[in-house]
Design a protein around this motif. Sequence first.
Motif, PDB file in Angstrom:
ATOM      1  N   ILE A 105      -3.324  -5.084  -5.380  1.00 52.67           N
ATOM      2  CA  ILE A 105      -3.017  -4.090  -4.346  1.00 52.67           C
ATOM      3  C   ILE A 105      -2.442  -2.824  -4.982  1.00 52.67           C
ATOM      4  CG2 ILE A 105      -1.606  -3.588  -2.315  1.00 52.67           C
ATOM      5  CD1 ILE A 105      -1.751  -6.633  -1.698  1.00 52.67           C
ATOM      6  N   LEU A 164      -4.391   0.311  -6.581  1.00 52.92           N
ATOM      7  CA  LEU A 164      -4.805   1.534  -5.897  1.00 52.92           C
ATOM      8  C   LEU A 164      -3.995   2.735  -6.361  1.00 52.92           C
ATOM      9  CD1 LEU A 164      -5.226   0.187  -2.263  1.00 52.92           C
ATOM     10  CD2 LEU A 164      -7.044   0.991  -3.770  1.00 52.92           C
ATOM     11  N   GLU A 165      -2.876   2.470  -7.015  1.00 48.52           N
ATOM     12  CA  GLU A 165      -2.023   3.566  -7.505  1.00 48.52           C
ATOM     13  C   GLU A 165      -2.794   4.576  -8.353  1.00 48.52           C
ATOM     14  OE1 GLU A 165       1.364   4.316 -10.890  1.00 48.52           O
ATOM     15  OE2 GLU A 165       1.063   2.280 -10.140  1.00 48.52           O
ATOM     16  N   GLU A 210     -10.962  -9.057  -7.337  1.00 47.28           N
ATOM     17  CA  GLU A 210     -10.420  -9.312  -5.999  1.00 47.28           C
ATOM     18  C   GLU A 210     -11.370 -10.152  -5.143  1.00 47.28           C
ATOM     19  OE1 GLU A 210      -8.028  -8.831  -2.429  1.00 47.28           O
ATOM     20  OE2 GLU A 210      -7.700  -9.000  -4.583  1.00 47.28           O
ATOM     21  N   VAL A 260      -5.882   5.380  -8.376  1.00 50.98           N
ATOM     22  CA  VAL A 260      -6.827   6.139  -7.558  1.00 50.98           C
ATOM     23  C   VAL A 260      -6.092   7.278  -6.866  1.00 50.98           C
ATOM     24  CG1 VAL A 260      -8.449   6.028  -5.643  1.00 50.98           C
ATOM     25  CG2 VAL A 260      -8.241   4.084  -7.200  1.00 50.98           C
ATOM     26  N   PHE A 261      -4.971   6.966  -6.238  1.00 54.41           N
ATOM     27  CA  PHE A 261      -4.158   8.002  -5.602  1.00 54.41           C
ATOM     28  C   PHE A 261      -3.703   9.033  -6.638  1.00 54.41           C
ATOM     29  CE2 PHE A 261      -2.967   4.476  -2.481  1.00 54.41           C
ATOM     30  CZ  PHE A 261      -3.895   4.905  -1.546  1.00 54.41           C
ATOM     31  N   ALA A 300       1.974   1.732  -3.493  1.00 55.04           N
ATOM     32  CA  ALA A 300       0.902   2.267  -4.329  1.00 55.04           C
ATOM     33  C   ALA A 300       0.734   3.770  -4.125  1.00 55.04           C
ATOM     34  CB  ALA A 300      -0.408   1.540  -4.023  1.00 55.04           C
ATOM     35  N   MET A 326     -12.043   0.526 -11.882  1.00 62.61           N
ATOM     36  CA  MET A 326     -11.942   0.160 -10.466  1.00 62.61           C
ATOM     37  C   MET A 326     -12.956  -0.922 -10.099  1.00 62.61           C
ATOM     38  SD  MET A 326      -9.369   1.622  -9.357  1.00 62.61           S
ATOM     39  CE  MET A 326      -9.596   0.855  -7.765  1.00 62.61           C
ATOM     40  N   VAL A 379     -12.176  -4.543  -8.353  1.00 67.36           N
ATOM     41  CA  VAL A 379     -12.842  -5.028  -7.141  1.00 67.36           C
ATOM     42  C   VAL A 379     -13.464  -6.400  -7.385  1.00 67.36           C
ATOM     43  CG1 VAL A 379     -14.778  -4.614  -5.571  1.00 67.36           C
ATOM     44  CG2 VAL A 379     -13.258  -2.739  -6.193  1.00 67.36           C
ATOM     45  N   GLY A 418       1.405   6.646  -6.847  1.00 70.77           N
ATOM     46  CA  GLY A 418       0.320   7.540  -7.194  1.00 70.77           C
ATOM     47  C   GLY A 418       0.781   8.986  -7.284  1.00 70.77           C
ATOM     48  N   LEU A 446       0.830  -1.205   0.000  1.00 76.34           N
ATOM     49  CA  LEU A 446       0.000   0.000   0.000  1.00 76.34           C
ATOM     50  C   LEU A 446       0.864   1.254   0.000  1.00 76.34           C
ATOM     51  CD1 LEU A 446      -2.940   0.962   0.115  1.00 76.34           C
ATOM     52  CD2 LEU A 446      -2.754   1.019   2.602  1.00 76.34           C
TER      53      LEU A 446
END
Length: 286
Positions: free
Chosen positions: A237, A240-241, A276, A243-244, A6, A269, A273, A10, A3
């Motif tokens: 995982i 998420l990059e 995942e 999104v940031f 990521a 996204m 999800v 980001g 995280l």
Amino acid sequence: MLLFVALSWGASNLAISTCLTELSPLTINIFRFIAAVVTVAVLGFKKLRSLNMTTVRYAFLMGIFLTGNYFFTNIGIANTTLSNAGFYCGLAVIFAPVGEWVFFGKKPDRKLWFVIAICFVGVFLMSMKGDFTINTANLKGDIFCICCALSYTGNILITDKAVMDERTDAYNLGAMQIGFTLLWSTVLAELFEHPVLPQSGTVIFCIIFLGVFCTGLAFVIQPIAQQYTTGTHVGLILALEPVFCAIIAFLFAGEVLFAQNYVGMVLLMLGIVILEIDFKPKKEKK
């Protein structure tokens, strides 16, 4: 740990965009990976003494794909929006399970094909302008960012194989791939560019941030963390990059996109999800 990687990545697109005001794409990678090499050498000098040829061979291949990853990333960022770059480069999350199936025989869940369809629509919407025509101004950059995702997928797959080999050391693996990436980037920059030194304090700060946090620490963390998960989960995982990236682009670069572009991002996204979540009944999983 992943995280943290990521979040750093980001923020990296904004830093790269700043560096591109003074430096060419491959030259950025030279300074970035010089800072990264210094970081990993300082943090793990004693561990590097135990380096073996098996680790070097894996790192050699990983470095080739990592060089391609950052070459395509820098050109992509120069020719598209920061948000688009973040989400297109994040497509490695979709490519990774396909690659594991093709090269390692790990058959993916059937839902993967549904996710690919959702992401295809998402990519299509992200490439449109407000009048629903293709945004040709960003098309070149978008294509380069997709190439970045493909190249990074290759890096993930080789890393996945490497960390499962008992002869390799995760720290040395991450450190050596950084060293090889510096080597390839320097060779390519000398052949195709005219490297110059960064001039402003802002660009120097961005180079240090990219080298230390987004590269030196990140690519040592990844293979260590990947010992405790799979290549596919790493991709999930790290997804998420983007999104940031989109949040940072909005807050610090004032980047506002068309409505359908954001719909496309939501679909990407959503696909991640769905990929995942494990929908199998408990009995079947057991």
